[in-house]
Design an enzyme around this catalytic site. Structure first.
Site, PDB file in Angstrom:
ATOM      1  N   GLU A   1       0.822  -1.204   0.000  1.00 48.83           N
ATOM      2  CA  GLU A   1       0.000   0.000   0.000  1.00 48.83           C
ATOM      3  C   GLU A   1       0.861   1.260   0.000  1.00 48.83           C
ATOM      4  O   GLU A   1       1.996   1.252   0.485  1.00 48.83           O
ATOM      5  CB  GLU A   1      -0.945   0.065   1.215  1.00 48.83           C
ATOM      6  CG  GLU A   1      -2.156  -0.838   1.135  1.00 48.83           C
ATOM      7  CD  GLU A   1      -1.984  -2.119   1.914  1.00 48.83           C
ATOM      8  OE1 GLU A   1      -2.919  -2.936   1.935  1.00 48.83           O
ATOM      9  OE2 GLU A   1      -0.906  -2.303   2.517  1.00 48.83           O
ATOM     10  N   THR A   2       0.285   2.323  -0.545  1.00 51.13           N
ATOM     11  CA  THR A   2       0.834   3.670  -0.474  1.00 51.13           C
ATOM     12  C   THR A   2      -0.290   4.581  -0.010  1.00 51.13           C
ATOM     13  O   THR A   2      -1.430   4.445  -0.456  1.00 51.13           O
ATOM     14  CB  THR A   2       1.352   4.134  -1.843  1.00 51.13           C
ATOM     15  OG1 THR A   2       2.401   3.258  -2.272  1.00 51.13           O
ATOM     16  CG2 THR A   2       1.875   5.558  -1.797  1.00 51.13           C
TER      17      THR A   2
END
Length: 280
Positions: A45-46
C-alpha cells in the site's frame, strides 16, 4: 514535487515488518495519479495525506498497486507514525478514512514508534465459495469454519493445524485472484493460546503475500472468540511475514460481547527508514 517517506510497520527493526510509502502532503494529486504512484512504489500500500473534511486531523487515501481501499491496518498505522515522527501529529491523532474516523495514540522511544488504533468493527459475511478457497491452498479442511469479515477489506480466514502446515502452504495465486475483493488469511496456533501465526495472500488487491496485515488482526481475534479459541477481552498476538523474511508482530483485542462488539483495538510498533522526493 512531492515528499514521500518509507516506514516499516509492525516491527521495531528497520528492513523488517511491512513497508509502507506515505506522501505526507498529497494536496493537488488526482486519484488517477495516486494510483500510478502506488504502482510505481510497488509496495502493498501507499497512502496520501490530505486536509480533513469530517472533523478529523487529517484525511488519508489508501492505494494498493491495483486499486483504492476504504481502510487498511498497516497503511493507517504507518501513516500515523510518519506524521508523528515529523511533528505533524501529536500524541493523539484522528484520521479520516473511507470507513470513518480512526483514532490513534502514539509515543516513541529511541527512534521506535508505538501506536494504538481503534479499528472499524468488522461485519461477518457468509462466503459461498469456501470449498474453492481450500482448493486454492491444496487443503481439504479448515480447523475452524471459513468465514469472511469486512472492516474495509474483506478478510477470509482458513485455519491450519500448526505452524509447519502454515509454512508449507503453496497457494494457487491465479485461482485465488478470481475471488474478487478478498484477502485470504491463513492462521495456526502456537504453544501459547494467545499467540498465533498467520499468512495473508491477496492477488485481487495486488499483494502476493503480505508481511503484516493490521486490518486482519482484529477480525482474527473476533473469529477465534466466536469459535471458543480466545476469550473476548484477551489480547491476541499475531506473528506474520516469517515465511517471506519480513517478520511482523501485531497485537489486537476485541471487547464487548459476541452479540455486540463494542471496541476493536490494534497496536504495535514502526520505524521510519527512508524519505525522498517524487517529481511527477
Amino acid at each position: 514535487m512531492y515528499r514521500y517517506v518509507i516506514a516499516d510497520v509492525f516491527t521495531d527493526t528497520a528492513l523488517a515488518g511491512n513497508p509502507l510509502a506515505v506522501l505526507p502532503d498529497a494536496s493537488g494529486l488526482p486519484a488517477e495519479r495516486m494510483q500510478r504512484i502506488a504502482r510505481e512504489m510497488n509496495l502493498s500500500e501507499t497512502t496520501f495525506v490530505l486536509p480533513p473534511q469530517a472533523g478529523g486531523d487529517v484525511r488519508v487515501r489508501i492505494f494498493t498497486p491495483l486499486g483504492e481501499l476504504p481502510f487498511a491496518g498497516h497503511p493507517t498505522f504507518g501513516t500515523a507514525v510518519v506524521l508523528a515522527s515529523s511533528g505533524a501529529a501529536g500524541a493523539r491523532l484522528r484520521m479520516e478514512t473511507g470507513m470513518g474516523v480512526v483514532p490513534f495514540r502514539l509515543s516513541s522511544a529511541a527512534g521506535v514508534w508505538s501506536a494504538r488504533m481503534l479499528q472499524p468493527v468488522p461485519v461477518l459475511e457468509p462466503y459461498p465459495r469456501a470449498d474453492e478457497l481450500l482448493s486454492v491452498l491444496g487443503r481439504s479442511t479448515s480447523t475452524l469454519p471459513i468465514e469472511v469479515y469486512r472492516n474495509g477489506p474483506r478478510h477470509a480466514f482458513v485455519g491450519l493445524p500448526d505452524s509447519s502446515a502454515l509454512a508449507a502452504l503453496r497457494v494457487d495465486l491465479r485461482s485465488l485472484a478470481t475471488h474478487d475483493d478478498l484477502a485470504l488469511n491463513c492462521f495456526a496456533p502456537t504453544a501459547d493460546p494467545a499467540v498465533w501465526r498467520t499468512r495473508m495472500f491477496s492477488p485481487a488487491y495486488g499483494v502476493t503475500e503480505d508481511a503484516g496485515t493490521g486490518s486482519a488482526a482484529g477480525p482474527l481475534a473476533l473469529h477465534l472468540a466466536r469459535h471458543g479459541r480466545l476469550p473476548l477481552g484477551t489480547p491476541l498476538t499475531v506473528h506474520q511475514g516469517v515465511e517471506i523474511g519480513r517478520p511482523s508482530t501485531i497485537h489486537a483485542v476485541v471487547e464487548g460481547t459476541l452479540d455486540k462488539v463494542e471496541r476493536v483495538e490494534v497496536w504495535g510498533q514502526a520505524v521510519v527508514v527512508a524519505e525522498g522526493t517524487l517529481y511527477v
